[in-house]
Design an enzyme around this catalytic site. Structure first.
Site, PDB file in Angstrom:
ATOM      1  N   CYS A 112     -68.235  21.964   7.057  1.00  0.00           N
ATOM      2  CA  CYS A 112     -69.099  22.252   8.206  1.00  0.00           C
ATOM      3  C   CYS A 112     -68.397  23.011   9.329  1.00  0.00           C
ATOM      4  O   CYS A 112     -69.052  23.557  10.213  1.00  0.00           O
ATOM      5  CB  CYS A 112     -69.686  20.954   8.751  1.00  0.00           C
ATOM      6  SG  CYS A 112     -70.662  20.038   7.541  1.00  0.00           S
ATOM      7  N   HIS A 238     -71.842  21.594  16.156  1.00  0.00           N
ATOM      8  CA  HIS A 238     -72.345  21.489  14.789  1.00  0.00           C
ATOM      9  C   HIS A 238     -73.483  20.477  14.783  1.00  0.00           C
ATOM     10  O   HIS A 238     -73.356  19.376  15.331  1.00  0.00           O
ATOM     11  CB  HIS A 238     -71.218  21.046  13.858  1.00  0.00           C
ATOM     12  CG  HIS A 238     -71.694  20.611  12.514  1.00  0.00           C
ATOM     13  ND1 HIS A 238     -72.571  21.361  11.757  1.00  0.00           N
ATOM     14  CD2 HIS A 238     -71.431  19.495  11.775  1.00  0.00           C
ATOM     15  CE1 HIS A 238     -72.827  20.732  10.634  1.00  0.00           C
ATOM     16  NE2 HIS A 238     -72.142  19.596  10.624  1.00  0.00           N
ATOM     17  N   ASN A 268     -78.744  19.114   8.937  1.00  0.00           N
ATOM     18  CA  ASN A 268     -77.348  19.540   8.862  1.00  0.00           C
ATOM     19  C   ASN A 268     -77.242  20.652   7.825  1.00  0.00           C
ATOM     20  O   ASN A 268     -77.378  20.414   6.628  1.00  0.00           O
ATOM     21  CB  ASN A 268     -76.473  18.346   8.464  1.00  0.00           C
ATOM     22  CG  ASN A 268     -74.990  18.691   8.390  1.00  0.00           C
ATOM     23  OD1 ASN A 268     -74.605  19.851   8.363  1.00  0.00           O
ATOM     24  ND2 ASN A 268     -74.156  17.668   8.346  1.00  0.00           N
TER      25      ASN A 268
END
EC number: 2.3.1.180
Length: 313
Positions: A112, A238, A268
């Site tokens: 990520c 994020h 996500n």
């Protein structure tokens, strides 16, 4: 030399998967998912829609937005954990598909945090004079590695892609500071299983790590850039979990309205998360010429990183 973003483009699949859709086959609820994660819906790629397909569309948009010719692109870096194949890399596929010169192209895996890692990698090539313009893409088809029988992880992930053109920008613009790091001892908390390649996560441990590191990194790069929290115009973390995001925002000391929140719309999306959020805030008019942005992420590895930059060419 000031290195910054000269163009941006994004793509998300058409299929919307809501929390209510998960209620049909998992022991979960919209109320629980919303409260614990902040997610309301996410996008699922079609079965025949690969990471490279989404990256291609985002890349075409970023190139058009930058106003540069394709022949002026000197390198492609794709941040992804879910490439179509182990090799060729998504970046290799795009070099041909976009009709670019035989330029260097590579995928970069930092989960990520991948988009931030790739931006900083590209910055080095530009500052040394090796490249002028680099296409940086964060693209993921996480639904192909998500375990749809695991109610704790299946609900979290979505698919999408975001791309930018990095190159030299004018005085007072571009990347001001950055920090990258990793803690390999935490790799056991978030990984893909050898037997089936599906994602496995110790949510409690990842949460503890993220809450600490996101706030630390955001504060560090702001100070490193010579800025104060009140100078930050938009905080783009994020988009993993609203509780982690809120914790890092509070640690940085900025008001809620200055934090980008797209986790409710996309879930996500790993390496695609930050560019998708940047584009959303641009479309909302919250990012303008001269805006001070703070980008911060964490991911499997465990990896982490942050950037401060001034928006504009």
């Amino acid at each position: 030399m000031n290195v910054g973003i000269k163009g941006i483009g994004t793509y998300v699949p058409e299929r919307v998967m809501t929390n209510f859709d998960f209620e049909k086959f998992l022991d979960t609820s919209d109320e629980w998912i919303s409260k614990m994660t902040g997610i309301k819906e996410r996008r699922f790629a079609a079965d025949n829609e690969e990471t490279s397909d989404m990256a291609f569309i985002a890349a075409e948009k970023a190139i058009a937005d930058s106003g540069i010719d394709k022949d002026e692109i000197d390198m492609i870096i794709v941040a992804t954990s879910t490439g179509d194949h182990k090799f060729p890399a998504v970046a290799n596929q795009l070099q041909h598909r976009l009709g670019l010169r035989p330029i260097p192209s590579m995928d970069q895996l930092a989960a990520c945090t991948g988009f931030i890692y790739s931006m900083i990698t590209a910055q080095q090539f530009i500052e040394t004079g090796t490249c002028r313009n680099i296409l940086v893409i964060g693209a993921e088809k996480l639904t192909k590695i998500a375990n749809m029988e695991d109610r704790n992880t299946a609900i979290l992930f979505g698919d999408g892609a975001g791309a930018v053109i990095l190159g030299e920008v004018g005085p007072g613009h571009g990347i001001l500071s950055s920090h990258l790091g990793s803690d390999g001892a935490g790799g056991k908390y978030l990984y893909d299983r050898k037997e089936d390649q599906l994602l496995e996560m110790n949510g409690r441990e990842v949460f503890k790590f993220a809450v600490r590191i996101m706030g630390e990194m955001a504060t560090e790069v702001v100070e490193k850039a010579g800025l104060k929290p009140e100078d930050v115009d938009m905080f783009i973390p994020h988009q993993a979990n609203i509780r982690i995001m809120e914790s890092s925002r509070e640690r940085l000391g900025i008001p809620r309205e200055k934090m980008s929140v797209t986790v409710d719309k996309y879930g996500n999306t790993s390496a695609a998360s930050i560019p998708l959020s940047m584009m959303y805030e641009l479309e909302q008019g919250k990012i303008k010429e001269g805006s001070n942005l703070v980008l911060v992420g964490f991911g499997g590895g465990l990896t982490y990183g942050a950037i401060t930059l001034v928006w504009g060419k």
